[in-house]
Design an enzyme around this catalytic site. Structure first.
Site, PDB file in Angstrom:
ATOM      1  N   HIS C  96       0.867  -1.186   0.000  1.00  0.00           N
ATOM      2  CA  HIS C  96       0.000   0.000   0.000  1.00  0.00           C
ATOM      3  C   HIS C  96       0.898   1.227   0.000  1.00  0.00           C
ATOM      4  O   HIS C  96       1.819   1.322   0.798  1.00  0.00           O
ATOM      5  CB  HIS C  96      -0.887  -0.006   1.246  1.00  0.00           C
ATOM      6  CG  HIS C  96      -1.692   1.243   1.412  1.00  0.00           C
ATOM      7  ND1 HIS C  96      -2.478   1.767   0.417  1.00  0.00           N
ATOM      8  CD2 HIS C  96      -1.828   2.094   2.475  1.00  0.00           C
ATOM      9  CE1 HIS C  96      -3.068   2.868   0.850  1.00  0.00           C
ATOM     10  NE2 HIS C  96      -2.687   3.101   2.086  1.00  0.00           N
ATOM     11  N   HIS C  98       0.951   5.776  -1.094  1.00  0.00           N
ATOM     12  CA  HIS C  98       0.229   6.969  -1.540  1.00  0.00           C
ATOM     13  C   HIS C  98       1.028   7.601  -2.670  1.00  0.00           C
ATOM     14  O   HIS C  98       1.220   8.816  -2.699  1.00  0.00           O
ATOM     15  CB  HIS C  98       0.037   7.953  -0.381  1.00  0.00           C
ATOM     16  CG  HIS C  98      -0.987   7.532   0.623  1.00  0.00           C
ATOM     17  ND1 HIS C  98      -1.920   8.374   1.155  1.00  0.00           N
ATOM     18  CD2 HIS C  98      -1.248   6.316   1.177  1.00  0.00           C
ATOM     19  CE1 HIS C  98      -2.698   7.732   2.010  1.00  0.00           C
ATOM     20  NE2 HIS C  98      -2.296   6.470   2.048  1.00  0.00           N
TER      21      HIS C  98
END
Lengths: 233, 233, 233, 233
Positions: C96, C98
Site C-alpha cells: 500500500h 500513496h
C-alpha cells in the site's frame, strides 16, 4: 600558464553547475566568463560533454567573436555571447540553456507573467519573450543577430540589462546574464523555477491575476533597493 | 558555549532537511526553532546558501524580532516567525519555503481542496490560502504584517493553529509550523505532496468531488484522535 | 531466532524498496510478506520512518489481524492486508502506498484506461477504482472493510485477483499484490508509471482511443500466456 | 574469448545508460549493437534487470533474428531490431524504451510537432507516430511486423532513416537508432526531452505555431549540414 587562467577556471566551474542544477542534458548549454580588462571571455568548447570538460579546454574569445586562445572550436552560440559582452559593459557572465520549462515558454512565444513573490524577488516585470527572428536575420549571421534580437527586445520595452537579467528567445530558449558567471547560472535556475510555477499557476487557476504593484515593489526592494535587508551585505 | 546551543543545532538540522526534501533551491526557505523558556528562537541567517550553513551561524532572535545573539543578519522573514511565536504559545518550529506546488497554489489564490485521505491524515479542512495583503500592510512593516495576515485568516475561518499547521499566503508561498522544527519541516513536505496531488486530481477529473465527511473524520482520528492507532505512542 | 526470520527479512527488503523507487515519503506506505505454512505475515510497524527500520522491527500478524510476535504496533492498514491474505490464497505479498499519480487517479475516482502496451504488458483491463466506501463501512471496522471493498470491486467486475494485481481505492490510494512481496512492489511501480502516462496521454490527446483488443491480447500473452516468450523461464 | 566481445561490451554499456538517463524502470527497454562485418548484433537478454546485466549475458543474433551465441533468451523485441538492421544498412545501434513522455505521445497517436530549435537541432520534421498495426500484423509475427510498420511509416512520408533517427509506434512506445549504439541512446534521451517540451508548449499556448522554415533549416544545418559548425569535427 595562460593569463586567462582565472576566467577559464571560472567558466569551467559555472558550466559544471548546469547539469548539477538539472538545467542541461548532454551538451545543451554553455556558460561564459568575461575578463573586462583583457577584453575577452572564456567559453565552453562546442559539443563537448560536461564530464569531459576541464578548465584548459575553455576557449578564449574576444568581444568580436574571434578566438584568441584554445585548441577547440568554441560553442556555436559564441557570437551571441560576444555581442552582448560588447554592448553591455557591466556583465561578467552569460548562460544559455535549453532547460525544460523556460524553453517551453520560449516555444510558446509568451512572456512569463509575474504571478508571485518568487518572481518579484528577482524581476519587477514579466520575463520577456523576444519574437522569433526575421528570415533575413536567420539567414544572415545567425548567432550574431540573436544577440541583437535580445538587445532590441529589451530596448523596445525600455528595459535595461541591469534591471532584468533573463530573457526568452522565441522558438528557441533562454539566455541569462549577470555581473559574474555564478550570478548568471543562478539566474538560469531561478528562471526555470519561475517558469515551472507560472505554468502550474495557470493550470490551477486560469484566471490567476498578476501580482499587485505594491507587492512587486516591496519584494524587489527588499532584495535590491537602496534599503535592502536581504542577505549579508 | 552559548546557552542557545540546542536550538541552534535543531534549527540547523531542520534547515538542512529542506534541500534534501526538494523543497528549496539556493536560499529560498528558512526554518526556526524556539526555546520557550528563554523566549527566543534560532533562525537561518539571510541569503546564506545551505552548503555554507553551520549551527554557529544560526541567529538568536526574541519574540519581538530583535537579534539577541549572532554575527549575521537573520532571515528577511524573521518578523513573521517572531509574531507567530509570540501569539501561538504551543509551537516550537516554523518553516517557510517557495516549494513548487504549494507556491503555485498560493499564486493561484485558491485553497487546496481536500480530495483524499493523504490530505485527511493531516487536516480536516481545505488548506487555507490567505488573501494577498492590503497595500497598507505591504507598505508598512511587511514581514510583521504577514504574521498577522496568517493569524487573521485562521481566525476568520474559526481554525486554531493546533488544528491546522499549514497555510498559503496568497501570491507569496507556504508557511508551516508545529510543536517542533522537525514537525514543521514534515508539514512542509506533506503540504507539497498534497498540493501536487490536488492539481493532478483536478486534471484527471475536473469534477472530482471533495472527500466525504465520514472519511475525513475517520482518517484524521486514526492519526490524531483520542483513540488514535497510528504510530507507536 | 524467530521462525519468522525469513518473512521478516523479506518484508524489510521490500519495504526499503518503496522510498528507493520514489513511491513514498516519510511513512506513507507499507509492505507485508506472508508465510502460508504458518498462516501469518510480516508487516511494517506503524509510523516508523524507513531509515529506522530493521528486519527485527517487522511485526508478525495472523490472517485475522492479531499480532503473533513483535514489540511494535503493526501498520494501521494491517487489517486490510489480513483480510486479503485470508481470502486470496495464492498471494504472498501486499503493498500500500500513496504514490503521487496512482493516488491522484484514486482521488479522481476514475479507472485508469488502458491506453498502451505498457499497461497491456501487465493487465488486460482498465485498472479498477473501487468506489469510496459507505459511511457505515467507514464508521465500522474501517481497515477490515477496506479489504472487502477491494474484493467486492473485483467480484462485481468478474475479475480474479490472479488476473489483476492492482487496484485503486476511491478517495484513498492504491493497493497492489502478488505471489511475492517483490512482485507486489514491482506492481506498485508499474502502476505509478502507467498512471502517470495515462494522464499525459489524455492531456496530449483528449480523444485518445483505448488500446485495440488485438494488441491487448498480444502483449499480455507474450508476457503471461501459455506460449509466453518474455523473460528467461 | 568470443569474437563478438566488442559488440557485447558496447551493447552492455549502452543498455546501462538507459536507467541512468531516467529512460527505463525495471526491464522496460533494450539496446542492441551491430557488427556489420559479421552480420550480427548483440542485444539485452529478455526480462533481466539492469543491475544483473553483464557483457557476457548479451545475446548474439543474426539479421534474420536467429540466436548465434548466448545462453539466455534475447529481448522479446529482438525481431524488430533484426528487421531494421537487415534493411537499413548504415545503422549500428537501436534502442527501444517506454520512456514516460515519448510513450505518452505514442499512446496519443500523434506526431510530435516541431516547436523549437531543440527539436530542429536533431530533426527537420515532426517526429512521426506510426499508426497502430492492423489486427492481421499483430496476430502474425508481431515483432517482425513492428519493424515493417516502422519502415512503412517512413516510406509513406518519404523520409529516410538517415534523416530521422527516431519514431513512435502508435499505442506502443518509441524506437530510436543511429550509426552507433551510443548515438541511438542519445537520440532516445533527446526524444524524451523534446516530447516533454512539446506537451508543455501546448499547455502554455494551445495555439503555439510550428517552427518557421528558416529556423528549421538554420538549426539543422549548423549541426548536420556540409558547413556545420557545431562540435569539434
Amino acid at each position: 600558464m595562460s593569463k586567462y587562467e582565472s576566467i577559464k577556471q571560472s567558466a569551467y566551474n559555472a558550466n559544471m553547475q548546469l547539469p548539477k542544477l538539472g538545467l542541461v542534458i548532454f551538451t545543451f548549454g554553455n556558460v561564459s566568463a568575461a575578463d573586462r580588462a583583457e577584453g575577452v571571455f572564456a567559453i565552453k568548447p562546442s559539443g563537448v560533454p560536461y564530464e569531459e570538460l576541464s578548465p584548459e579546454k575553455m576557449v578564449i574569445v574576444d568581444f568580436d567573436g574571434k578566438t584568441v586562445e584554445g585548441k577547440l572550436r568554441p560553442s556555436s552560440d559564441t557570437k551571441t555571447h560576444a555581442v552582448l559582452y560588447k554592448h553591455w559593459e557591466k556583465i561578467g557572465g552569460i548562460v544559455h540553456t535549453h532547460s525544460t520549462y523556460a524553453t517551453s515558454w520560449a516555444q510558446s512565444q509568451r512572456d512569463i507573467p509575474i504571478f508571485g513573490t518568487t518572481h518579484a524577488d528577482h524581476n519587477t516585470v514579466d520575463i520577456p519573450c523576444a519574437p522569433p527572428m526575421s528570415d533575413k536575420m536567420i539567414q544572415g549571421d545567425y548567432e550574431y543577430e540573436t544577440g541583437f534580437q535580445i538587445m532590441n527586445c529589451l530596448q523596445e520595452r525600455s528595459l535595461s540589462y541591469e534591471e532584468i537579467e533573463m530573457i526568452l528567445v522565441g522558438n528557441h530558449a533562454p539566455f541569462t546574464w549577470g555581473k559574474t558567471p555564478e550570478k548568471a547560472v543562478y539566474n538560469s535556475a531561478v528562471l526555470e523555477s519561475v517558469a515551472h510555477m507560472a505554468l502550474l499557476t495557470e493550470q490551477i487557476n486560469p484566471k490567476a491575476p498578476r501580482l499587485k504593484d505594491a507587492l512587486i515593489k516591496k519584494h524587489f526592494e527588499r532584495k535590491h533597493g537602496p534599503d535592502s535587508y536581504y542577505g549579508q551585505s
